[in-house]
Motif scaffolding. Sequence first.
Motif, PDB file in Angstrom:
ATOM      1  N   ILE A  53      10.444   8.258 -11.991  1.00  0.00           N
ATOM      2  CA  ILE A  53      11.499   9.208 -11.664  1.00  0.00           C
ATOM      3  C   ILE A  53      12.048   9.840 -12.939  1.00  0.00           C
ATOM      4  CG2 ILE A  53      13.854   9.338 -10.800  1.00  0.00           C
ATOM      5  CD1 ILE A  53      13.050   7.577  -8.537  1.00  0.00           C
ATOM      6  N   ALA A  54      12.139   9.036 -13.994  1.00  0.00           N
ATOM      7  CA  ALA A  54      12.715   9.543 -15.236  1.00  0.00           C
ATOM      8  C   ALA A  54      11.816  10.614 -15.871  1.00  0.00           C
ATOM      9  CB  ALA A  54      12.943   8.399 -16.222  1.00  0.00           C
ATOM     10  N   THR A  55      10.490  10.360 -15.920  1.00  0.00           N
ATOM     11  CA  THR A  55       9.634  11.358 -16.559  1.00  0.00           C
ATOM     12  C   THR A  55       9.611  12.641 -15.742  1.00  0.00           C
ATOM     13  OG1 THR A  55       7.740  10.297 -15.499  1.00  0.00           O
ATOM     14  CG2 THR A  55       8.077   9.823 -17.818  1.00  0.00           C
ATOM     15  N   VAL A  56       9.578  12.498 -14.422  1.00  0.00           N
ATOM     16  CA  VAL A  56       9.578  13.706 -13.590  1.00  0.00           C
ATOM     17  C   VAL A  56      10.898  14.456 -13.759  1.00  0.00           C
ATOM     18  CG1 VAL A  56       9.476  14.603 -11.242  1.00  0.00           C
ATOM     19  CG2 VAL A  56       7.938  12.776 -11.933  1.00  0.00           C
ATOM     20  N   ALA A  57      12.007  13.712 -13.781  1.00  0.00           N
ATOM     21  CA  ALA A  57      13.311  14.372 -13.949  1.00  0.00           C
ATOM     22  C   ALA A  57      13.371  15.069 -15.298  1.00  0.00           C
ATOM     23  CB  ALA A  57      14.442  13.360 -13.815  1.00  0.00           C
ATOM     24  N   LEU A  66       1.868  17.015 -10.636  1.00  0.00           N
ATOM     25  CA  LEU A  66       1.017  16.768 -11.792  1.00  0.00           C
ATOM     26  C   LEU A  66       1.575  15.659 -12.673  1.00  0.00           C
ATOM     27  CD1 LEU A  66      -0.203  20.341 -12.699  1.00  0.00           C
ATOM     28  CD2 LEU A  66      -1.416  18.518 -11.530  1.00  0.00           C
ATOM     29  N   ILE A  67       2.862  15.668 -12.935  1.00  0.00           N
ATOM     30  CA  ILE A  67       3.424  14.644 -13.813  1.00  0.00           C
ATOM     31  C   ILE A  67       3.717  13.370 -13.017  1.00  0.00           C
ATOM     32  CG2 ILE A  67       5.308  14.082 -15.385  1.00  0.00           C
ATOM     33  CD1 ILE A  67       3.285  16.152 -16.404  1.00  0.00           C
ATOM     34  N   GLY A  68       4.074  13.537 -11.749  1.00  0.00           N
ATOM     35  CA  GLY A  68       4.338  12.367 -10.917  1.00  0.00           C
ATOM     36  C   GLY A  68       3.047  11.669 -10.499  1.00  0.00           C
ATOM     37  N   ALA A  69       1.902  12.303 -10.774  1.00  0.00           N
ATOM     38  CA  ALA A  69       0.585  11.720 -10.484  1.00  0.00           C
ATOM     39  C   ALA A  69       0.529  11.180  -9.062  1.00  0.00           C
ATOM     40  CB  ALA A  69       0.249  10.626 -11.484  1.00  0.00           C
ATOM     41  N   GLY A  70       1.252  11.818  -8.159  1.00  0.00           N
ATOM     42  CA  GLY A  70       1.185  11.396  -6.771  1.00  0.00           C
ATOM     43  C   GLY A  70       2.016  10.159  -6.492  1.00  0.00           C
ATOM     44  N   ARG A  71       2.546   9.540  -7.545  1.00  0.00           N
ATOM     45  CA  ARG A  71       3.303   8.311  -7.300  1.00  0.00           C
ATOM     46  C   ARG A  71       4.767   8.598  -7.071  1.00  0.00           C
ATOM     47  NH1 ARG A  71       0.883   3.379 -10.775  1.00  0.00           N
ATOM     48  NH2 ARG A  71      -1.235   3.627  -9.999  1.00  0.00           N
ATOM     49  N   VAL A  72       5.194   9.756  -7.538  1.00  0.00           N
ATOM     50  CA  VAL A  72       6.577  10.140  -7.299  1.00  0.00           C
ATOM     51  C   VAL A  72       6.550  11.161  -6.165  1.00  0.00           C
ATOM     52  CG1 VAL A  72       8.613  11.196  -8.306  1.00  0.00           C
ATOM     53  CG2 VAL A  72       7.174   9.720  -9.694  1.00  0.00           C
ATOM     54  N   THR A  73       6.948  10.721  -4.996  1.00  0.00           N
ATOM     55  CA  THR A  73       6.881  11.597  -3.824  1.00  0.00           C
ATOM     56  C   THR A  73       8.255  12.153  -3.536  1.00  0.00           C
ATOM     57  OG1 THR A  73       6.088   9.522  -2.969  1.00  0.00           O
ATOM     58  CG2 THR A  73       5.404  11.484  -1.831  1.00  0.00           C
ATOM     59  N   THR A  74       8.325  13.477  -3.402  1.00  0.00           N
ATOM     60  CA  THR A  74       9.589  14.101  -3.027  1.00  0.00           C
ATOM     61  C   THR A  74       9.391  14.784  -1.676  1.00  0.00           C
ATOM     62  OG1 THR A  74       9.067  16.205  -4.057  1.00  0.00           O
ATOM     63  CG2 THR A  74      10.093  14.543  -5.446  1.00  0.00           C
ATOM     64  N   VAL A  81       0.855  -1.183   0.000  1.00  0.00           N
ATOM     65  CA  VAL A  81       0.000   0.000   0.000  1.00  0.00           C
ATOM     66  C   VAL A  81       0.892   1.233   0.000  1.00  0.00           C
ATOM     67  CG1 VAL A  81      -1.727   1.319   1.274  1.00  0.00           C
ATOM     68  CG2 VAL A  81      -1.846  -1.182   1.223  1.00  0.00           C
ATOM     69  N   VAL A  82       0.693   2.083  -1.001  1.00  0.00           N
ATOM     70  CA  VAL A  82       1.436   3.346  -1.038  1.00  0.00           C
ATOM     71  C   VAL A  82       0.457   4.480  -0.750  1.00  0.00           C
ATOM     72  CG1 VAL A  82       2.791   4.921  -2.446  1.00  0.00           C
ATOM     73  CG2 VAL A  82       3.073   2.447  -2.713  1.00  0.00           C
ATOM     74  N   HIS A  83       0.734   5.231   0.316  1.00  0.00           N
ATOM     75  CA  HIS A  83      -0.119   6.357   0.653  1.00  0.00           C
ATOM     76  C   HIS A  83       0.293   7.557  -0.180  1.00  0.00           C
ATOM     77  CE1 HIS A  83      -1.516   9.428   3.951  1.00  0.00           C
ATOM     78  NE2 HIS A  83      -2.173   9.538   2.825  1.00  0.00           N
ATOM     79  N   VAL A  84      -0.532   7.938  -1.150  1.00  0.00           N
ATOM     80  CA  VAL A  84      -0.275   9.148  -1.918  1.00  0.00           C
ATOM     81  C   VAL A  84      -0.886  10.294  -1.116  1.00  0.00           C
ATOM     82  CG1 VAL A  84      -0.707  10.343  -4.077  1.00  0.00           C
ATOM     83  CG2 VAL A  84      -0.332   7.865  -4.066  1.00  0.00           C
ATOM     84  N   LYS A  85      -0.014  11.095  -0.513  1.00  0.00           N
ATOM     85  CA  LYS A  85      -0.500  12.125   0.416  1.00  0.00           C
ATOM     86  C   LYS A  85      -0.973  13.340  -0.354  1.00  0.00           C
ATOM     87  CE  LYS A  85       2.632  10.627   4.088  1.00  0.00           C
ATOM     88  NZ  LYS A  85       3.684   9.897   3.334  1.00  0.00           N
TER      89      LYS A  85
END
Lengths: 221, 408, 558
Positions: free
Chosen positions: C422-426, C499-507, B72-76
């Motif tokens: 990571i690549a698309t966001v970078a 927006l591009i990371g669609a929430g899956r790429v968290t920084t 489960v990945v929490h997208v905050k």
Amino acid sequence: MQTPGKTMALTLSDVTIRLSGRVLLSVSATVMPGDVLTIMGPSGAGKSALLAYIGGFLDPAFVASGAVLLGEDDLIGLPPQQRHTGILFQDPLLFPHLSVGGNIVFAIPEAIRGRDVRRRLAEEALDEVGLGGFFDRDPETLSGGQKARVALQRVLLSQPRLLLLDEPFSKLDMALRQQTRELVFAKARSAGLPTILVTHDRADADAAGGAFIHIGAETQS
Amino acid sequence: MAGWTRRWATAVAVTLGLAGPAAAFDIDDWASVVSEAKGETVYFNAWGGAANINAYIAWTGEQMKARYGVDVVHVKLDDTARAVASVLAEKSAGKDADGSVDLIWINGENFAAMKRQGLLFTPGWATRLPNWAYVDHEAKPTVLTDFTVPTEGLESPWGGAKLVFFYDKARTPTAELPKSAKDLVDWAQTHPGRFSYPQPPDFIGSSFLKQVLIELVADRSKLLKPVNEATFQQDVAPLFAYLDQLTPNLWRKGKAYPQNYPDMKQKLADGELDIIFAFNPAEASAAIANGELQDTVRSFVFPGGTLGNTHFVAIPYNANAKAGALLLADFLISPEAQLRKQNTQFWGDPTVLAMAKLPDADRAAFAALDLGVATLRPDQLGPALDEPHPDWMTRIETEWIRRYGAAN
Amino acid sequence: MKSALHPHIGTGVTVVLCLPVLAGLAGTLLPAFGYLPALGGTQVTFQHFEALAAQPHILRSALISLAAGLTSTFVALVVVATFVAGFAGTRPFAFIQHLLSPLLAVPHAASAFAIAFLIAPSGFLLRIISPVLTGFTRPPDWLIPNDSLGLSMISGLVAKEIPFLLLVMLAALPQLPVANARRLMTALGFNRVSGFAIALWPLLYRQVRLPVFAVLVYSTSVVDVSMILGPQLPPTLPVRIAHWLADDDIGARFLASAGAVLQLALGLLAIAIWIGVERLGRICHRRLSSSGKRLGDDRLLRLAAASVMATSAAFIFIGLGLLALWSIAGLWPFPDRLPTNLTFKTWERALETLAAPLATTIAIALLSSLVALAIAIGLLSRSGHRSADRWLPVFLPLLVPEITFVFGLQILAAMAGLSPSIATVAALHLVFVLPYVLLSLGPPWRALDRRYEQIASGLGKSPLAILVTIRLPMLLRACLTAFAVGFAVSVSLYLPTVLIGAGRVTTITTEAVALSSGGDRRVIGVYALLQALLPFLGFLIASLVPQLLFRHRRAMRI
């Protein structure tokens, strides 16, 4: 690779340099191996542009034409790194990130291989101008005269086919200027290099003892 | 042009194999869901503004990994609408499978919008989850109608919410507390600058407007239906007359508003505000335990009732890990997960389960929970007022911005 | 000098790099005119602009943004210019330069929070003097920050723009004959500031004009700073667009797009007004130069400029200290000067979940800034001696407000089936990072004495060998600084990442923004510090590595 023994004459044939349509200078001359051609003129007369044209790094703002022949070869068609024009500017311009020795080793042609061989050549060259033991020094710690000598040896060890001198003594004080001037001309002569000297200073021209061209007198700006 | 775009998007989808295989599981055959889910990664898009809630979600993730092999990945999210927007952007681009959102924490307007746009996974999935058996859908009608919109099993309940006010009894005598919205205006008059509400369209701020609307509207039944344009101005006139009266006595005289509930909480601690409110009855106790509020803070409600609702989780139509999302949604309403959620130490969010339906041991565990010094017991929470139709919220927010959106 | 690279590469790169901006703009413009098929928009219409015009107080939102952008840019520029004029080459100059450089690393949001924690009625400044001097036992009901005129926001922007403008001016200074001009002007009887203004300012300004435009557009369209410090009723235009973008009513998309077009127009208007101001400035400059007026003592002016510089730096530093203190504070009621008790709970919680976003942030920042550095070196070695205007397309992302094209880009990315990685966001970060890297590397690149390379080519070295053995080592510090600037830009990017990371790429930054939406000062403290720490490490490395590498080379240690 050119060796110091087999040098050739340098011929400038109808070399003309223009800036925004105006002719700055037009020169034809031949410089024999070991001879010095002195070009005098006020600043803005295009002296440095002439050297840049020969060296292959003329600013695109200038338009130049004419042949620069070394023996039979026209230098103008060659990329700058294949022209082997040794240049000395008013500033010694030692590469600040390298050691004194590193500056010289950098100049030694790639054909000469082996770390030790190259280092020994550089050390000998430093010795020759009274800088023995200076190999690992930071260039910034040298005096003006010392730097000028390193710059000279750097050019010579690169085995140039001709020498371009762009007011190389103008920033040295009187005593040092005399000394350095003699050293440079002696070296050029013994290496048999055709040399072009650009200067403001009548004394430079006299010391060079070669032919003499005065340019741009009427177009001072 | 439209055709070109659609054709291009389709071509891209086909070449990338995005059309997706038919579901390899059947909700009614739970074992098939469990086996399909194994190895999936569920991107759970949930508001990430509260550290304790984030920690709770992280715990559910650990459980899912240990029990079912589901990551489960929490997208905050800083705003739930952002996830809605993502699904929408994907739909615009024709990405009908392999979407980036698997599960969304949602209710109210966001749910209504997704339902209206057809952005949600098949109806009826929520009521077919095994743990649905424990859910209290009889006594808690908001489990079946989300802001009056029928859920139709498109979203699964997660927790309850009830509007509760907090004050510091060291500064404000309990006897002086307002007992209704009308009382509150008078209270603000004698305590200028010590009350405010988060600036709409903040959810809590808009909820305050709805609380006042429900208390003052002439005919409450109107609120269960979409706004009637012909009578709208007349229907909301009491609300705005009320706000006109209240605004000059608000914090900063209504020239600025707190951003959200945590901002109000900070201002209660700083002594800028004297009365604040939240949607989670246990919030004050949790804040005291965290050292965010003075231990003299207590709760109160209006005897006539305060707004109550339920929050849910929903699955987008193009979710990539549907089986995993189903499994997670089911785990979230398990007695174990609900017990931990109601525990003030972890979150303190009221359960959606019916105590009577639970096995004895679980019922006992719920009974044994210490709710904390500042939390009202369920029997002290007073009547729950139903949320109006989402239409009302949108309209009164717009109206609010028009009237109070520019301070001078 | 011929280039080390093929001549068409540069042109190709510039074209490719401005594509995302143009494509993103198209993706924003089309919905503004009603075209967004997924929402049933298939006809060109102006109704969304009508809807925008009907938004309450929209004009005021736009005007506040415009005024704040122009004012803050103007004030910051005047302060920095006066400071540079009055102090270039002096000891206080070096001191303030060192004080301000680390501030470049502090993200805008973090410095805005820092200022808010300081100046709010419940903030530290009032706590220091309360209740002894003020009699306040509870915070007064004053409208600070978020004042209606936007003064808090403007001062926050000024404080953050000062270090940036100082950096670009410092980079340009070595190309100007500062010492000669100063000697000449002093001999002619001018004081430092007016001497500098007459002799050098036009030259210096020409070099920093592009970054000034970037600052102007940025501060006209900034979201985070104006959310924290700006007016709320109504909020600035970019904040409203951000709300519409995140509106649960999906139809608000069209409205947001129309708003973005307005924002774009606002940016252009700001530039147009600025150009008008430039004209006016030129006339004044000519008058001043030809009047021969020797303005009297400039000590007061210099002192004022230096104080503003020092105060803005001090505010952010003290504010950062406050953030640090809040991050470990237990209960800390007004007017206590220190928290009642300390707790590391917030840090512990953050650190538990930090490893992954931290690694992602570093990976993206390293990737985008290294590639940007390589491209910048390629572009500069092709035609580095010419001015930067040549690569205008590359600078497009600085001149087009981010919010106006990133949303369009999101739709396009989804259309192209790019899955967030990571690549698309970078790759997207690269678009934003490159212009800053070029801005940072360009001036030192052009300032390097070209005779070094002429000598080297006379020594028989190829252009590539010269680049690698002479130019790059001599510019190592500049390259590392440019890299650190790029790294800092990448770390602080929020909207493009989300927006591009669609929430899956968290920084760290997406975490920071999501968590600060909770408004908890402790959490804000933790994440703002973390956000500032990474870029700061970048700058630290950029200054230490050359120091270490060239510890025996005096001329390389400046």
